[in-house]
Design a protein around this motif. Structure first.
Motif, PDB file in Angstrom:
ATOM      1  N   VAL A 299       0.665  -1.234   0.005  1.00  0.00           N
ATOM      2  CA  VAL A 299      -0.003  -0.050  -0.013  1.00  0.00           C
ATOM      3  C   VAL A 299       1.013   1.232   0.052  1.00  0.00           C
ATOM      4  O   VAL A 299       1.482   1.607   1.042  1.00  0.00           O
ATOM      5  N   ILE A 300       0.871   1.927  -0.946  1.00  0.00           N
ATOM      6  CA  ILE A 300       1.728   3.003  -1.300  1.00  0.00           C
ATOM      7  C   ILE A 300       1.147   4.487  -1.452  1.00  0.00           C
ATOM      8  O   ILE A 300       0.043   4.504  -2.447  1.00  0.00           O
ATOM      9  N   ASN A 301       1.589   5.455  -0.597  1.00  0.00           N
ATOM     10  CA  ASN A 301       0.870   6.760  -0.871  1.00  0.00           C
ATOM     11  C   ASN A 301       1.746   7.675  -1.429  1.00  0.00           C
ATOM     12  O   ASN A 301       2.629   7.938  -0.783  1.00  0.00           O
ATOM     13  N   GLY A 302       1.464   7.943  -2.789  1.00  0.00           N
ATOM     14  CA  GLY A 302       2.401   9.038  -3.548  1.00  0.00           C
ATOM     15  C   GLY A 302       2.270  10.408  -3.004  1.00  0.00           C
ATOM     16  O   GLY A 302       3.145  11.038  -3.587  1.00  0.00           O
ATOM     17  N   LYS A 303       1.290  10.584  -2.372  1.00  0.00           N
ATOM     18  CA  LYS A 303       1.182  12.173  -1.845  1.00  0.00           C
ATOM     19  C   LYS A 303       2.026  12.108  -0.285  1.00  0.00           C
ATOM     20  O   LYS A 303       1.965  13.366   0.282  1.00  0.00           O
ATOM     21  N   SER A 304       2.493  11.227   0.172  1.00  0.00           N
ATOM     22  CA  SER A 304       3.340  11.394   1.235  1.00  0.00           C
ATOM     23  C   SER A 304       4.420  12.399   1.223  1.00  0.00           C
ATOM     24  O   SER A 304       5.217  12.531   0.192  1.00  0.00           O
ATOM     25  N   GLY A 305       4.933  12.909   2.215  1.00  0.00           N
ATOM     26  CA  GLY A 305       5.944  13.979   2.425  1.00  0.00           C
ATOM     27  C   GLY A 305       7.395  13.442   2.381  1.00  0.00           C
ATOM     28  O   GLY A 305       8.000  13.936   3.360  1.00  0.00           O
TER      29      GLY A 305
ATOM     30  N   ALA B 241      -8.841  -3.875   1.526  1.00  0.00           N
ATOM     31  CA  ALA B 241      -8.520  -4.888   0.474  1.00  0.00           C
ATOM     32  C   ALA B 241      -7.099  -5.639   0.860  1.00  0.00           C
ATOM     33  O   ALA B 241      -7.000  -7.011   0.687  1.00  0.00           O
ATOM     34  N   ALA B 242      -6.192  -4.933   1.173  1.00  0.00           N
ATOM     35  CA  ALA B 242      -4.960  -5.498   1.639  1.00  0.00           C
ATOM     36  C   ALA B 242      -4.941  -6.242   2.990  1.00  0.00           C
ATOM     37  O   ALA B 242      -4.419  -7.380   3.034  1.00  0.00           O
ATOM     38  N   ALA B 243      -5.817  -5.877   3.937  1.00  0.00           N
ATOM     39  CA  ALA B 243      -5.796  -6.455   5.334  1.00  0.00           C
ATOM     40  C   ALA B 243      -6.700  -7.662   5.054  1.00  0.00           C
ATOM     41  O   ALA B 243      -6.313  -8.706   5.919  1.00  0.00           O
TER      42      ALA B 243
END
Length: 328
Positions: free
Chosen positions: A24-30, A71-73
């Motif tokens: 699970v990757i969040n492209g908006k993270s800082g 979905a991941a969990a």
């Protein structure tokens, strides 16, 4: 790969069935990383090469955070890796906790920190350098980690009422205009403090006692490392399996500004600026019954009281390079 459950672990059957990793990757993270691993495609390929296992990627930007993390969990993965800031990690951890309560086997959580502060990863000795963090996933071992919960929301570091949620709202506006950085985060604190809000009139029940407290800020922590970073009291309580609730003693503007600025730069004076209440279960009642903004791990949610908080002992298992010696 050591990070996967051992044969006698409850998740071993799922591992045998799929043996897959969910990322699970969040492209908006800082993220402060400048290497190629910040790219989702590169990261996926690297994880598959290093682990020898198929990596299935889900994207909160495309699927929505709730849908992606559920979905991941519930997907029968041996491991779910959260790549992002503390908000993303908290969402994945929460989904794992809730899925286990519904009867789904619990996957191991892997963490790749890509946020601004990365308190959760740092508390577990996980490197903020992505290359080293990937190494830790390959060579590390699962360790049980306690979490917190406020009403139905699970948190990995802290939850707060009053001033801090307003700071987060201000921070989002600053991030939108100037980008994510720690300097921008500190500037949001000062701007918020120049417009003090309404005092919270509360009744706090813990350990069989009820306290009537007027305060501008309530900060509840389940991460001892973050308390130490901010020079706040209560890390010994968290290490013993209790939540640490800190409340600001100041209501007047100048004293509140000074105390909160010291908190933001990690130079707080616990006994002088903040009172401490600690227990494994705490209830906060507000005199006004309307919904208020609650902050949790950098995210914000409107919630109605009373606010029931509890410490969740060994709620998840996280792959760590080594078990922290002094507790997270």
């Amino acid at each position: 790969m050591k990070g996967f459950p051992p044969p006698d672990h409850p998740g071993a059957l799922i591992q045998e069935r799929t043996g897959e990793i969910c990322l699970v990757i969040n492209g908006k993270s800082g993220s402060q990383n400048s290497d190629g691993l910040s790219d989702p495609d590169v990261l996926c390929a690297t994880l598959e090469e290093r682990t020898g296992r198929k990596v299935v990627r889900v994207s909160p930007e495309e699927d929505g955070m709730v849908e992606a993390t559920r979905a991941a969990a519930t997907g029968g993965y041996a491991m779910v890796i959260a790549a992002g800031g503390d908000g993303t990690i908290a969402a994945v951890a929460s989904a794992i906790v809730k899925a286990e309560r519904e009867g789904f086997p619990r996957p191991t959580l892997g963490v790749l920190p890509m946020g601004t502060f990365n308190f959760f990863a740092r508390s577990l000795g996980i490197s903020e350098d992505l290359e080293q963090a990937v190494d830790g996933l390959v060579t590390g071992t699962p360790a049980p980690v306690g979490l917190g919960q406020i009403n139905d929301t699970v948190f990995i570091n802290n939850a707060s009422l009053g001033l801090y949620p307003r700071i987060l709202r201000e921070r989002e506006d600053i991030y939108a205009n100037w980008g994510r950085s720690r300097i921008a985060a500190y500037w949001s604190v000062l701007r918020t403090l120049l417009r003090p809000g309404r005092t919270l009139r509360t009744r706090i029940r813990a350990g069989g006692r009820t306290s009537s407290i007027r305060t501008q800020l309530i900060f509840v922590a389940c991460n001892a490392f973050q308390l130490r970073e901010y020079h706040l009291s209560g890390d010994d309580h968290v290490n013993a399996g209790r939540l640490a609730l800190l409340h600001s003693k100041h209501e007047k503007s100048l004293a509140l500004i000074w105390a909160t600025l010291r908190l933001a730069i990690g130079r707080s004076r616990p006994g002088r600026s903040f009172g401490l209440i600690a227990d494994s279960e705490i209830t906060i009642d507000l005199r006004r019954r309307t919904k208020i903004l609650v902050a949790h791990d950098g995210e914000k949610t409107m919630m109605a009281g009373p606010f029931r908080l509890q410490y969740l002992t060994d709620a998840i298992e996280v792959v760590v390079p080594e078990v922290p010696k002094e507790g997270r």
